[in-house]
Every structure is written in C-alpha cells, then in structure tokens.
Design a protein around this motif. Sequence first.
Motif, PDB file in Angstrom:
ATOM      1  N   PHE A 130      25.934  -5.963  -2.596  1.00 42.52           N
ATOM      2  CA  PHE A 130      25.892  -7.184  -1.830  1.00 42.52           C
ATOM      3  C   PHE A 130      24.919  -8.134  -2.780  1.00 42.52           C
ATOM      4  CE2 PHE A 130      26.602  -5.079   2.421  1.00 42.52           C
ATOM      5  CZ  PHE A 130      27.880  -4.882   1.840  1.00 42.52           C
ATOM      6  N   MET A 131      23.922  -7.674  -3.549  1.00 39.93           N
ATOM      7  CA  MET A 131      22.987  -8.489  -4.581  1.00 39.93           C
ATOM      8  C   MET A 131      23.860  -9.558  -5.235  1.00 39.93           C
ATOM      9  SD  MET A 131      19.464  -6.713  -5.102  1.00 39.93           S
ATOM     10  CE  MET A 131      18.579  -7.973  -5.804  1.00 39.93           C
ATOM     11  N   ALA A 132      25.087  -9.013  -5.847  1.00 41.93           N
ATOM     12  CA  ALA A 132      25.907  -9.829  -6.569  1.00 41.93           C
ATOM     13  C   ALA A 132      26.803 -10.802  -5.862  1.00 41.93           C
ATOM     14  CB  ALA A 132      26.790  -8.947  -7.409  1.00 41.93           C
ATOM     15  N   PHE A 133      26.538 -10.767  -4.672  1.00 42.71           N
ATOM     16  CA  PHE A 133      27.095 -11.882  -3.759  1.00 42.71           C
ATOM     17  C   PHE A 133      25.844 -12.695  -3.167  1.00 42.71           C
ATOM     18  CE2 PHE A 133      30.481  -8.903  -3.826  1.00 42.71           C
ATOM     19  CZ  PHE A 133      31.542  -9.639  -4.113  1.00 42.71           C
ATOM     20  N   ASP A 134      24.805 -12.573  -3.683  1.00 42.49           N
ATOM     21  CA  ASP A 134      23.678 -13.346  -3.174  1.00 42.49           C
ATOM     22  C   ASP A 134      23.443 -13.181  -1.686  1.00 42.49           C
ATOM     23  OD1 ASP A 134      21.542 -14.617  -3.839  1.00 42.49           O
ATOM     24  OD2 ASP A 134      22.482 -16.703  -3.873  1.00 42.49           O
ATOM     25  N   ALA A 135      23.485 -12.038  -1.357  1.00 39.62           N
ATOM     26  CA  ALA A 135      23.400 -11.501   0.247  1.00 39.62           C
ATOM     27  C   ALA A 135      22.035 -11.843   0.851  1.00 39.62           C
ATOM     28  CB  ALA A 135      23.940 -10.144   0.434  1.00 39.62           C
ATOM     29  N   SER A 136      22.135 -12.348   1.781  1.00 39.32           N
ATOM     30  CA  SER A 136      20.835 -12.263   3.024  1.00 39.32           C
ATOM     31  C   SER A 136      20.996 -11.673   4.163  1.00 39.32           C
ATOM     32  CB  SER A 136      20.651 -14.006   3.174  1.00 39.32           C
ATOM     33  OG  SER A 136      21.598 -14.681   3.823  1.00 39.32           O
ATOM     34  N   VAL A 137      19.943 -11.478   4.762  1.00 34.07           N
ATOM     35  CA  VAL A 137      19.959 -10.646   5.971  1.00 34.07           C
ATOM     36  C   VAL A 137      19.323 -11.327   7.032  1.00 34.07           C
ATOM     37  CG1 VAL A 137      20.229  -8.594   5.053  1.00 34.07           C
ATOM     38  CG2 VAL A 137      17.814  -9.260   5.432  1.00 34.07           C
ATOM     39  N   ARG A 138      19.845 -11.301   8.280  1.00 36.41           N
ATOM     40  CA  ARG A 138      19.111 -12.020   9.597  1.00 36.41           C
ATOM     41  C   ARG A 138      18.435 -10.997  10.235  1.00 36.41           C
ATOM     42  NH1 ARG A 138      21.433 -13.534  14.692  1.00 36.41           N
ATOM     43  NH2 ARG A 138      20.052 -15.475  15.266  1.00 36.41           N
ATOM     44  N   LEU A 139      17.144 -11.298  10.299  1.00 34.19           N
ATOM     45  CA  LEU A 139      16.396 -10.349  11.035  1.00 34.19           C
ATOM     46  C   LEU A 139      15.821 -11.186  12.502  1.00 34.19           C
ATOM     47  CD1 LEU A 139      13.977  -9.466   8.211  1.00 34.19           C
ATOM     48  CD2 LEU A 139      15.795  -7.980   9.170  1.00 34.19           C
ATOM     49  N   VAL A 140      16.121 -10.462  13.427  1.00 37.17           N
ATOM     50  CA  VAL A 140      15.883 -10.959  14.922  1.00 37.17           C
ATOM     51  C   VAL A 140      14.627 -10.164  15.718  1.00 37.17           C
ATOM     52  CG1 VAL A 140      16.890 -11.423  17.180  1.00 37.17           C
ATOM     53  CG2 VAL A 140      18.168 -11.639  15.007  1.00 37.17           C
ATOM     54  N   ALA A 141      13.924 -11.058  16.217  1.00 40.75           N
ATOM     55  CA  ALA A 141      12.739 -10.325  16.917  1.00 40.75           C
ATOM     56  C   ALA A 141      12.645 -11.127  18.106  1.00 40.75           C
ATOM     57  CB  ALA A 141      11.319 -10.604  16.142  1.00 40.75           C
ATOM     58  N   ALA A 142      11.820 -10.692  19.158  1.00 40.09           N
ATOM     59  CA  ALA A 142      11.875 -11.259  20.483  1.00 40.09           C
ATOM     60  C   ALA A 142      11.165 -12.769  20.437  1.00 40.09           C
ATOM     61  CB  ALA A 142      10.953 -10.405  21.363  1.00 40.09           C
ATOM     62  N   ASP A 143      10.336 -12.949  19.339  1.00 38.49           N
ATOM     63  CA  ASP A 143       9.696 -14.343  19.255  1.00 38.49           C
ATOM     64  C   ASP A 143      10.522 -15.189  18.063  1.00 38.49           C
ATOM     65  OD1 ASP A 143       9.067 -13.097  16.904  1.00 38.49           O
ATOM     66  OD2 ASP A 143       6.949 -13.333  17.253  1.00 38.49           O
ATOM     67  N   GLY A 144      11.496 -14.972  17.543  1.00 36.85           N
ATOM     68  CA  GLY A 144      12.308 -15.563  16.569  1.00 36.85           C
ATOM     69  C   GLY A 144      13.156 -14.711  15.650  1.00 36.85           C
ATOM     70  N   ALA A 145      13.970 -15.438  14.915  1.00 33.49           N
ATOM     71  CA  ALA A 145      14.745 -14.855  13.772  1.00 33.49           C
ATOM     72  C   ALA A 145      14.314 -15.627  12.615  1.00 33.49           C
ATOM     73  CB  ALA A 145      16.070 -15.218  14.155  1.00 33.49           C
ATOM     74  N   ARG A 146      14.613 -14.689  11.398  1.00 33.80           N
ATOM     75  CA  ARG A 146      14.327 -15.250   9.900  1.00 33.80           C
ATOM     76  C   ARG A 146      15.457 -14.702   9.120  1.00 33.80           C
ATOM     77  NH1 ARG A 146       9.792 -11.934   6.957  1.00 33.80           N
ATOM     78  NH2 ARG A 146      10.117  -9.845   8.122  1.00 33.80           N
ATOM     79  N   THR A 147      15.520 -15.386   7.976  1.00 34.53           N
ATOM     80  CA  THR A 147      16.562 -14.873   6.914  1.00 34.53           C
ATOM     81  C   THR A 147      15.969 -14.364   5.556  1.00 34.53           C
ATOM     82  OG1 THR A 147      18.258 -16.344   7.970  1.00 34.53           O
ATOM     83  CG2 THR A 147      18.724 -15.504   5.765  1.00 34.53           C
ATOM     84  N   LEU A 148      16.138 -13.407   5.141  1.00 34.58           N
ATOM     85  CA  LEU A 148      15.746 -12.836   3.952  1.00 34.58           C
ATOM     86  C   LEU A 148      16.736 -12.575   3.073  1.00 34.58           C
ATOM     87  CD1 LEU A 148      12.524 -10.344   4.984  1.00 34.58           C
ATOM     88  CD2 LEU A 148      12.654 -12.648   4.296  1.00 34.58           C
ATOM     89  N   SER A 149      16.562 -12.928   1.779  1.00 34.97           N
ATOM     90  CA  SER A 149      17.559 -12.474   0.682  1.00 34.97           C
ATOM     91  C   SER A 149      17.313 -10.952   0.543  1.00 34.97           C
ATOM     92  CB  SER A 149      17.318 -13.194  -0.653  1.00 34.97           C
ATOM     93  OG  SER A 149      15.954 -12.484  -1.220  1.00 34.97           O
ATOM     94  N   LEU A 150      18.408 -10.275  -0.063  1.00 34.09           N
ATOM     95  CA  LEU A 150      18.423  -8.806  -0.002  1.00 34.09           C
ATOM     96  C   LEU A 150      17.158  -8.331  -1.077  1.00 34.09           C
ATOM     97  CD1 LEU A 150      21.865  -6.894  -0.465  1.00 34.09           C
ATOM     98  CD2 LEU A 150      20.244  -6.953   1.598  1.00 34.09           C
ATOM     99  N   GLY A 151      17.005  -9.208  -1.977  1.00 29.32           N
ATOM    100  CA  GLY A 151      15.866  -9.075  -3.080  1.00 29.32           C
ATOM    101  C   GLY A 151      14.521  -8.800  -2.354  1.00 29.32           C
ATOM    102  N   GLU A 152      14.388  -9.695  -1.497  1.00 28.26           N
ATOM    103  CA  GLU A 152      13.054  -9.754  -0.534  1.00 28.26           C
ATOM    104  C   GLU A 152      12.951  -8.728   0.593  1.00 28.26           C
ATOM    105  OE1 GLU A 152      12.277 -14.581  -0.381  1.00 28.26           O
ATOM    106  OE2 GLU A 152      14.023 -13.812   1.005  1.00 28.26           O
ATOM    107  N   LEU A 153      14.191  -8.234   1.200  1.00 25.05           N
ATOM    108  CA  LEU A 153      14.286  -7.279   1.945  1.00 25.05           C
ATOM    109  C   LEU A 153      13.631  -5.941   1.635  1.00 25.05           C
ATOM    110  CD1 LEU A 153      15.012  -6.454   4.702  1.00 25.05           C
ATOM    111  CD2 LEU A 153      17.037  -5.437   4.014  1.00 25.05           C
ATOM    112  N   ALA A 154      14.092  -5.269   0.494  1.00 28.95           N
ATOM    113  CA  ALA A 154      13.816  -4.035  -0.089  1.00 28.95           C
ATOM    114  C   ALA A 154      12.684  -4.371  -0.901  1.00 28.95           C
ATOM    115  CB  ALA A 154      14.898  -3.186  -0.460  1.00 28.95           C
TER     116      ALA A 154
END
Lengths: 304, 148
Positions: A130-154
């Motif tokens: 997925f990093m070859a597809f410049d993937a990002s993940v959506r993280l959702v919490a009760a107080d809001g959501a944010r997006t991180l690249s896969l490189g930032e996630l792990a």
Amino acid sequence: MTLPRPFELERPTTLDEAADLLRRMDGESALYAGGTELLILLKHRAIRPRSLIDLKRIDGLGDIRATDERLVIGATVTHRTLERAPDVGAGWPLVAGAIRHVANIRVRNAGTVGGNLAFADPHSDPATLFMAFDASVRLVAADGARTLSLGELAHAPYETARRPDEILAAVSLQRWPEGAVGAYLKFGLYERPTATVAVALFLDGTRSTVRDARIVVGSVGPRAVRLHVAERAVAGEPLGRLAPRLDEIAAAATRDLETMRDLHGAPDYKRELARVCVRRALAVATARARGEQADERHPHTIIV
Amino acid sequence: MRITRDIALSASPANVWPTLWDVARMVECVPGCVDATEIEPRRRYAARMTQQVGPIRVSIPLDIEVTEEKPGWCLVLKAKGRDALVATGVSVTVRLDLGPREAGSSLRLDAEWRVLGQVAALGHPIIQRRAEGMVDEFAARLERALGR
C-alpha cells in the motif's frame, strides 16, 4: 495455550458508538475485527481486555469503494474479499494479485486489512504494497478524526501512532497515473515473508523515460519504508539506460537500510536480501514498462 | 541483553548524585515507573513498572536492591519482578558511574537484563529496541529534572 480471561463483547453498529465505547473503556478494551492476531494474544493471556469491541457490524467498515482517483478499503474488509472484489481485480490488479498471497487461505478469509495495518507486524504484505500507492489511513476517535500516511502510522514493530481511543476506520490508496507500471515481489521460506518489495514506475508521455517512482521495502526491518535514494536514482532515467544500472541502484538504496534480526535472519543477511529483491523487482517493473515479459523466476519468490 | 550509554548532563556530579537517590525524581525520570517506595534507606526499594511492548502491556512489581555504592560516583542495583497475569518476568542489573566532564557530568549507564515469558516471545530485537528507547528517554528526563 489456555482459554482467554472472561471479557464483555460489545457489538456497536455505528463508528460513533464504537468510538464512544472505546473512550469510555479508557484503554481496558481491545478492538476486534478479524481476530487472527487478537485471539492468539487472548488465548496466551498476553493481553487482558475487559471488553472486546467487535467492529464487524459497523456500517461502512466492510465496504470497498473504487473511484477514478482512489481505492478506499474499510477496516473490516477481509483479504479474501479484497482479492475477489471485481472492481479491485479490474482496476487495481496489483493489489488483488498481491493480496492473494497474504498468509494462507484461512487467514485471508478471516483477517482484515484494517487489523493487519493496526497490528503493525513488520512482515505485513499490505503495509509494503500500500505504501507504493501512497496510502493513508483514517483514524476515528470520539473527539474527531485524522488522517495519517502509512509511513506515519507504523513507527516500530507492533507499534503505531494510533492512540488507544482511536479506531482505524479505512485505508485509502491513490491511483497511479495513466501508464504507470508496477511490481510486487515477496521472498520467504515461511508463511510470513522474509522480504517484500513494491515498485511503481510512473512514465512520461513517450513511455520511454521514468518520470517518477515509488520503491518500498518491507519485512527486513522494523517497518516498511520508501527507498528514496533508489526513487531519486530512477526518476528522470530513460528506460534504456536504467536496465544496466539496476545492480548499482539497488546496492546504493539498501546500503544504509535499517534491518532487524529475527527468526528470518541476521541484519546483514536481510540487507543483502533486500538488495537482491529490490534489483529483481525493478527488473520486473522496467521490463513491463518496455512492454516486455519479465524473465524473473526465483525459488521461494512470488512476483505479482 | 545489554545496553551501555554515556549520558552527558549539564549539572555537576555533586548535583546529580543526590538526584539519583531521590525516589520521587527517579520515578519521574524512569519511563513507565510508578509507585516507588523506599523499604530500607539506600538498600532496598519497591517499584512498579508498566510498559506496552507491541500489543502486550505488562505491569511488573519490582524488588530493587542496591548491591554496591561508592559515594559520589558509583551505584549498582539489581531489580527483579514478574507480571503473573501476563506470565512475564524481568531481572536487571544496572551500574551507574558518575564522573565530571568539561561542562557538567558524565553518567555511564550499563544495564544487563533478562526478560522471560510472553513478552520475550516478541523477540530480542524488539525488546532491545524498546529498552534503548527507554534509556534515551531516561537520559532526557534526567537532564530536564536536573535543570529544574
């Protein structure tokens, strides 16, 4: 292995409800998607959550959405579902082809894409791919959501930037530009790969020069990483000049690669393996860019 | 497993040494350390260490014994404990050598430890990496604590 300690099972049907439960449990619950890793930890009593929050009934988390620009994969989509989705097979063949080789059929049937990324096993196929597809993940919490690249996630083996109150809701892959070619290579003697490489080459209008590239290596170190040295070496190169330079490019790209000792081998072995696998994956991708059939067949190696 | 680090501190050895014996400040400096108490002054202590290593969270009650003290410059302590719920045990020997340097002091930390049980199953490199991160964090927190 023993029985897990008793726990409550929560089955929310909306993401908001799940995020609220997670917040209220204040670190005492675990998210349950496919359970392929979670249940092993529970049975070993390596973790002891007071409750499991089952994500599988949440609307939308099991969806796959392919658009002209992106492929958005809900967290509870299983590897098998992704592999067999007609939109993915038709529009994202490298994804469908590579996911078909994750672990074994039982794991692919139960294991989810979101669970795989959230668990951050250094030997994850999807993380590299997925990093070859410049993937990002959506993280959702009760107080809001944010997006991180896969490189930032792990950021370390089994450790991610996801906060305990966040749910990994979806991963989003960016479509390659028209005319791009790619390759995915995995080497391994066991079910978990020893080395994984994903390559994307973006060609110019004449299809004779590499305009830009993404080259990712995984499984050999603490996490999957982009090889920016190799990407810069490849970008701007005419295809004809690239082929004789693949050895040199792969060697330079992996010289300072962070590798890690584990059951698959020592750091020096992993670095050498990464060098060889990067060269082979680049050879496949450049052959495809020239419209040729890649002549790369090697033991214990899967090339998609 | 072993870690050796030379930690450069801006405070003088005369200021660092009493801080190493200040239980409350050490609790602040050691990542994951909570509930430390003195059982026998300068000999025995009890503390609880909590750590999340990958997916596994451990909470280990530690018995800490000071086995050697050369006032002002050397301290050796041994700690061991076990998290029964996660079936993980740890034992560690830490030697701290304090000396002067041009601007402040130098603290050499030499730690040798064993981890047994569930957490050990994650593998040596993962635990080593985490331990190195903890030592780096300890160094940064100690420098901050000495500056206050």
